[in-house]
Enzyme design. Structure first.
Site, PDB file in Angstrom:
ATOM      1  N   MET A  19     -11.261  -5.980   5.344  1.00 42.51           N
ATOM      2  CA  MET A  19     -10.361  -5.221   6.155  1.00 42.51           C
ATOM      3  C   MET A  19     -10.297  -5.828   7.416  1.00 42.51           C
ATOM      4  SD  MET A  19      -9.956  -2.434   4.682  1.00 42.51           S
ATOM      5  CE  MET A  19      -9.040  -1.541   5.539  1.00 42.51           C
ATOM      6  N   HIS A  73      -1.315  -1.228  -4.405  1.00 45.43           N
ATOM      7  CA  HIS A  73      -2.558  -0.907  -3.546  1.00 45.43           C
ATOM      8  C   HIS A  73      -2.575   0.544  -3.502  1.00 45.43           C
ATOM      9  CE1 HIS A  73      -6.042  -2.082  -1.027  1.00 45.43           C
ATOM     10  NE2 HIS A  73      -5.544  -1.128  -0.317  1.00 45.43           N
ATOM     11  N   MET A  75     -12.157   4.373  -0.376  1.00 44.56           N
ATOM     12  CA  MET A  75     -12.907   4.703   1.154  1.00 44.56           C
ATOM     13  C   MET A  75     -13.514   5.956   0.921  1.00 44.56           C
ATOM     14  SD  MET A  75      -9.599   3.010   3.304  1.00 44.56           S
ATOM     15  CE  MET A  75      -8.743   3.306   1.744  1.00 44.56           C
ATOM     16  N   HIS A  81      -8.455   1.198  -3.821  1.00 42.00           N
ATOM     17  CA  HIS A  81      -9.330   0.992  -2.789  1.00 42.00           C
ATOM     18  C   HIS A  81      -9.923   2.368  -2.340  1.00 42.00           C
ATOM     19  CE1 HIS A  81      -9.722  -0.069   1.870  1.00 42.00           C
ATOM     20  NE2 HIS A  81     -10.589  -0.021   1.396  1.00 42.00           N
ATOM     21  N   ASP A 119      -4.813   3.680  -1.829  1.00 38.12           N
ATOM     22  CA  ASP A 119      -5.699   3.991  -0.910  1.00 38.12           C
ATOM     23  C   ASP A 119      -6.247   5.304  -1.191  1.00 38.12           C
ATOM     24  OD1 ASP A 119      -6.017   1.828   0.824  1.00 38.12           O
ATOM     25  OD2 ASP A 119      -3.829   2.174   1.563  1.00 38.12           O
ATOM     26  N   MET A 143      -8.850   8.022   0.208  1.00 37.94           N
ATOM     27  CA  MET A 143      -9.626   8.487   1.462  1.00 37.94           C
ATOM     28  C   MET A 143     -10.229   9.930   1.235  1.00 37.94           C
ATOM     29  SD  MET A 143      -7.162   6.811   4.589  1.00 37.94           S
ATOM     30  CE  MET A 143      -6.742   5.226   4.280  1.00 37.94           C
ATOM     31  N   GLY A 153       1.330  -2.274   3.927  1.00 36.82           N
ATOM     32  CA  GLY A 153       1.676  -0.714   3.765  1.00 36.82           C
ATOM     33  C   GLY A 153       2.966  -0.612   4.626  1.00 36.82           C
ATOM     34  N   SER A 154       2.885  -0.472   6.046  1.00 36.74           N
ATOM     35  CA  SER A 154       3.840  -0.054   6.821  1.00 36.74           C
ATOM     36  C   SER A 154       5.112  -1.275   6.847  1.00 36.74           C
ATOM     37  CB  SER A 154       3.526   0.255   8.254  1.00 36.74           C
ATOM     38  OG  SER A 154       2.337  -0.834   8.697  1.00 36.74           O
ATOM     39  N   GLY A 194      -8.988   3.827   7.129  1.00 37.66           N
ATOM     40  CA  GLY A 194      -8.534   5.356   7.539  1.00 37.66           C
ATOM     41  C   GLY A 194      -7.162   5.628   7.777  1.00 37.66           C
ATOM     42  N   PHE A 195      -6.229   4.532   8.286  1.00 35.53           N
ATOM     43  CA  PHE A 195      -4.914   4.859   8.691  1.00 35.53           C
ATOM     44  C   PHE A 195      -4.083   3.518   8.465  1.00 35.53           C
ATOM     45  CE2 PHE A 195      -7.566   7.519  11.236  1.00 35.53           C
ATOM     46  CZ  PHE A 195      -7.114   8.803  10.837  1.00 35.53           C
ATOM     47  N   GLY A 196      -2.872   3.828   8.004  1.00 34.31           N
ATOM     48  CA  GLY A 196      -1.840   2.871   7.991  1.00 34.31           C
ATOM     49  C   GLY A 196      -1.310   2.526   9.418  1.00 34.31           C
ATOM     50  N   GLY A 197      -0.552   1.366   9.461  1.00 35.44           N
ATOM     51  CA  GLY A 197       0.069   1.111  10.877  1.00 35.44           C
ATOM     52  C   GLY A 197      -0.776   0.804  11.847  1.00 35.44           C
ATOM     53  N   ASP A 219      -6.575  -6.635   4.164  1.00 36.45           N
ATOM     54  CA  ASP A 219      -6.020  -5.457   4.099  1.00 36.45           C
ATOM     55  C   ASP A 219      -5.904  -4.713   5.608  1.00 36.45           C
ATOM     56  OD1 ASP A 219      -4.780  -2.646   3.653  1.00 36.45           O
ATOM     57  OD2 ASP A 219      -6.965  -2.247   2.520  1.00 36.45           O
ATOM     58  N   GLY A 220      -4.678  -4.410   6.108  1.00 36.12           N
ATOM     59  CA  GLY A 220      -4.517  -4.115   7.565  1.00 36.12           C
ATOM     60  C   GLY A 220      -3.775  -4.845   8.489  1.00 36.12           C
ATOM     61  N   GLY A 221      -2.449  -4.306   8.889  1.00 36.94           N
ATOM     62  CA  GLY A 221      -1.614  -5.015   9.763  1.00 36.94           C
ATOM     63  C   GLY A 221      -1.036  -6.211   9.591  1.00 36.94           C
ATOM     64  N   SER A 271       0.799  -1.254   0.027  1.00 33.64           N
ATOM     65  CA  SER A 271      -0.026  -0.001  -0.112  1.00 33.64           C
ATOM     66  C   SER A 271       0.857   1.264   0.052  1.00 33.64           C
ATOM     67  CB  SER A 271      -0.841  -0.074   1.318  1.00 33.64           C
ATOM     68  OG  SER A 271      -1.283   1.296   1.508  1.00 33.64           O
TER      69      SER A 271
END
Ligand code: DX5
Ligand code: ZN
Length: 236
Positions: free
Chosen positions: A145, A41, A76, A74, A43, A45, A209-210, A150-153, A187-189, A16
């Site tokens: 999700m 990816h 959002m 993606h 994002d 927003m 992402g992160s 809304g946020f990475g990391g 997607d996420g973490g 991402s």
């Protein structure tokens, strides 16, 4: 490994760019492609559907000539429809959106495909998988999700694993009935220490992402973290 574990031959990695250096985006997407990314990816927003504001079609168009791999947009955003032709024109290959943000989900999916892109629905951690029931034949991707958007990391929400198993079963049953292939993305973490269980639960495509752009050795290239993600993803 139990017999019910999902064991794909290949897992798609989708870094991402939310966590990339926005001042050097062209370089960043070239670097991840070279390091073995399968998708970019992207994002989007809108500070309305989610409390953050990122990038739009102009940025998609700007990075398009820098890579060959598909751009996985993606959305959002709410409402959804007006942005779809703009992203299709900007070179998006996959467009996913959150069903509760569209007034007419079936129509939005059709619009994405008519514009030559692959279409997908994104389900938030608390969004029911029943949203998929009546549109399976219009989906190229389901994106689950594993954080609130809304946020990475953010930290991976463990209940996503059961949801992945549920959606994997639905997709496999759909394909067993002769339905089209549907990718299952998470997607996420996603990190090197949880990607193995995420894939075993049913994901064939992982956003990171992160984990990619924030890796301690990221400055020396992304190949190290990408190959470790892939090695863990395919470990049996
Ligand atoms: C969150 C975004 C994600 C995010 C993932 O709303 O949709 O794509 O960038 O970032 P990590 O991998 O850091 O959780
Ligand atoms: Zn995303």
């Amino acid at each position: 490994m139990t017999p019910t574990d999902f064991a794909p031959a290949h897992v798609r990695l989708a870094p991402s760019i939310l966590s990339a250096d926005f001042a050097r985006l062209g370089e960043e997407v070239r670097a991840i492609e070279q390091a073995g990314a399968d998708l970019v990816h992207f994002d989007v927003m809108d500070n309305h559907y989610v409390p953050n504001l990122t990038i739009g079609p102009l940025v998609c168009e700007a990075i398009r000539p820098h890579v060959q791999i598909p751009i996985d947009v993606h959305l959002m955003v709410e409402p959804v429809d007006a942005l779809i032709p703009l992203f299709a024109k900007a070179g998006a290959n996959i467009i996913t959106f959150h069903p509760e943000a569209s007034r007419h989900v079936d129509r939005t999916l059709s619009m994405i495909r008519e514009l030559g892109c692959k279409a997908g629905l994104v389900l938030n951690p608390a969004t029911s998988v029943e949203w998929l029931d009546h549109v399976m034949d219009k989906l190229d991707m389901v994106l689950l999700m594993s954080v609130n958007p809304g946020f990475g990391g953010q930290k991976f929400i463990p209940s996503t694993l059961a949801k992945l198993r549920n959606v994997r079963q639905r997709i496999d049953a759909h394909m067993a009935r002769g339905g089209q292939p549907i990718w299952l993305e998470v997607d996420g973490g996603v990190k090197t220490d949880n990607i193995q269980q995420i894939v075993r639960a049913g994901a064939d495509t992982c956003v990171a992402g992160s984990a990619v752009f924030g890796a301690p050795d990221a400055d020396s290239g992304y190949a190290g973290v990408m190959s470790e993600l892939r090695r863990q993803a395919l470990a049996r």
